[in-house]
Scaffold this active site. Sequence first.
Site, mmCIF file in Angstrom:
data_model
loop_
_atom_site.group_PDB
_atom_site.id
_atom_site.type_symbol
_atom_site.label_atom_id
_atom_site.label_comp_id
_atom_site.label_asym_id
_atom_site.label_seq_id
_atom_site.Cartn_x
_atom_site.Cartn_y
_atom_site.Cartn_z
ATOM 1 N N ALA A 43 28.355 39.015 50.277
ATOM 2 C CA ALA A 43 28.446 38.133 51.446
ATOM 3 C C ALA A 43 29.904 37.812 51.742
ATOM 4 O O ALA A 43 30.728 37.719 50.828
ATOM 5 C CB ALA A 43 27.682 36.855 51.162
ATOM 6 N N GLY A 89 25.505 41.049 47.578
ATOM 7 C CA GLY A 89 24.872 41.748 48.703
ATOM 8 C C GLY A 89 25.299 43.200 48.825
ATOM 9 O O GLY A 89 24.568 44.009 49.408
ATOM 10 N N GLU A 139 22.946 44.881 46.679
ATOM 11 C CA GLU A 139 21.614 44.804 47.321
ATOM 12 C C GLU A 139 21.511 45.786 48.488
ATOM 13 O O GLU A 139 20.444 46.378 48.705
ATOM 14 C CB GLU A 139 21.357 43.374 47.788
ATOM 15 C CG GLU A 139 21.182 42.425 46.611
ATOM 16 C CD GLU A 139 20.997 40.992 47.048
ATOM 17 O OE1 GLU A 139 21.852 40.494 47.809
ATOM 18 O OE2 GLU A 139 20.010 40.370 46.646
ATOM 19 N N GLU A 191 25.639 36.820 41.584
ATOM 20 C CA GLU A 191 25.388 35.557 42.286
ATOM 21 C C GLU A 191 25.353 34.328 41.384
ATOM 22 O O GLU A 191 25.819 33.254 41.777
ATOM 23 C CB GLU A 191 24.064 35.643 43.071
ATOM 24 C CG GLU A 191 24.150 36.461 44.340
ATOM 25 C CD GLU A 191 23.943 37.950 44.139
ATOM 26 O OE1 GLU A 191 23.974 38.414 42.985
ATOM 27 O OE2 GLU A 191 23.753 38.652 45.145
HETATM 28 N N1 COA Z 1 34.154 37.705 51.235
HETATM 29 C C1 COA Z 1 35.253 37.518 51.976
HETATM 30 N N2 COA Z 1 36.458 37.988 51.643
HETATM 31 C C2 COA Z 1 36.549 38.687 50.508
HETATM 32 C C3 COA Z 1 35.443 38.936 49.667
HETATM 33 C C4 COA Z 1 34.199 38.404 50.083
HETATM 34 N N3 COA Z 1 33.067 38.598 49.362
HETATM 35 N N4 COA Z 1 35.854 39.637 48.606
HETATM 36 C C5 COA Z 1 37.168 39.842 48.762
HETATM 37 N N5 COA Z 1 37.591 39.261 49.907
HETATM 38 C C6 COA Z 1 38.950 39.194 50.437
HETATM 39 C C7 COA Z 1 39.854 38.346 49.556
HETATM 40 O O1 COA Z 1 39.677 36.978 49.813
HETATM 41 C C8 COA Z 1 41.201 38.867 49.940
HETATM 42 O O2 COA Z 1 41.578 38.286 51.172
HETATM 43 P P1 COA Z 1 43.104 37.745 51.404
HETATM 44 O O3 COA Z 1 43.921 39.008 51.442
HETATM 45 O O4 COA Z 1 43.004 37.060 52.729
HETATM 46 O O5 COA Z 1 43.400 36.865 50.257
HETATM 47 C C9 COA Z 1 40.941 40.353 50.186
HETATM 48 O O6 COA Z 1 39.527 40.479 50.409
HETATM 49 C C10 COA Z 1 41.292 41.209 48.996
HETATM 50 O O7 COA Z 1 40.672 40.658 47.864
HETATM 51 P P2 COA Z 1 41.219 40.917 46.403
HETATM 52 O O8 COA Z 1 40.370 40.148 45.453
HETATM 53 O O9 COA Z 1 42.677 40.684 46.375
HETATM 54 O O10 COA Z 1 40.969 42.485 46.312
HETATM 55 P P3 COA Z 1 40.774 43.416 45.039
HETATM 56 O O11 COA Z 1 40.736 44.814 45.576
HETATM 57 O O12 COA Z 1 41.729 43.087 43.961
HETATM 58 O O13 COA Z 1 39.282 43.055 44.478
HETATM 59 C C11 COA Z 1 36.913 42.636 44.667
HETATM 60 C C12 COA Z 1 38.142 43.363 45.251
HETATM 61 C C13 COA Z 1 35.735 42.968 45.576
HETATM 62 C C14 COA Z 1 36.664 43.163 43.255
HETATM 63 C C15 COA Z 1 37.192 41.121 44.596
HETATM 64 O O14 COA Z 1 37.718 40.706 45.843
HETATM 65 C C16 COA Z 1 35.959 40.280 44.320
HETATM 66 O O15 COA Z 1 35.541 40.171 43.185
HETATM 67 N N6 COA Z 1 35.413 39.648 45.417
HETATM 68 C C17 COA Z 1 34.326 38.722 45.303
HETATM 69 C C18 COA Z 1 33.020 39.442 45.078
HETATM 70 C C19 COA Z 1 31.895 38.454 45.032
HETATM 71 O O16 COA Z 1 31.842 37.561 44.218
HETATM 72 N N7 COA Z 1 30.948 38.653 45.989
HETATM 73 C C20 COA Z 1 29.872 37.761 46.230
HETATM 74 C C21 COA Z 1 28.758 38.006 45.323
HETATM 75 S S1 COA Z 1 27.459 36.905 45.686
#
Ligand code: COA
Length: 255
Positions: free
Chosen positions: A65, A110, A113, A133
Amino acid sequence: MAEFSIETFGAVERWTINGEARRNALSRAMVAELAQHVARVSGADRTVRAVVLTGAGSKAFCAGADLKERAGMSDGEVRVFLDALRTTFRAVELSDCAFIAFINGAAFGGGTELALSCDLRVMDEAAEMGLTEVKLGIIPGGGGTQRLPRLIGKGAAKDLILTGRRVGAEEAARLGLVNRVGDIDDAMHVAKNIFENAPLAVGLAKHAIDDGAHLDLDSALALEQRYYQRTLGTEDRLEGLKAFAEKRPPVFKGK
Ligand code: COA
């Protein structure tokens, strides 16, 4: 900007989520556009026979999400969003078209999913998946608690969902969470292998597997028989027999 880039390769479409800066997270606009594309390829004309769904860049398939958008949403808005998400993922499953997820990078919440609602999954060797989650104080809301145990069994699903841990490609393949580890060419190759087959038969076989999976064996076998019957009157069945007799590849029309 469109939420997806669409490329056409004969009867296969490749849909790339266009949100690299937010790691292809599921925003409201993205889910709405996904629903439109799924409806388009699920219509009567059947020109698209397989879809490869992937994410832009190499970091993420889909980071779940859109947590930035979510932060500004009321409880009611979250409910509406989740309804749209569930309906859209279900439409992927119910479509006669075959969907292959190419998990090119992180697929969390998601994102996993979305991949689970596809028929097949190919995963890059460096990618990670997870239903994370519980680490955010919620549970999977896009079908994860139901589709994951149906795919890999209850014990393995509880291991992943209750811990919220991330799995790499080798473990994902071992668990049966993905069909194979490979690159985008491998995913496109799977799609090509599917689209060369009779489209009505592919759709009916997909639904026979999905619809029969939770019936008792006798009911499931009766269901298979009903779906088989629907292939009998088709032009493609006759073409399959004719092509075999003439020692040439069949030319299927989806009729
Ligand atoms: N929603 C919105 N923005 C997101 C996002 C999400 N689920 N996941 C990452 N982003 C954004 C970050 O906030 C960041 O934005 P910014 O540049 O404005 O700060 C950008 O994407 C890059 O994120 P970053 O974490 O620096 O990238 P990365 O390549 O090192 O790691 C992930 C990528 C996907 C591994 C990591 O971002 C992550 O773990 N995200 C959360 C995943 C999560 O918990 N999802 C929800 C599950 S319910």
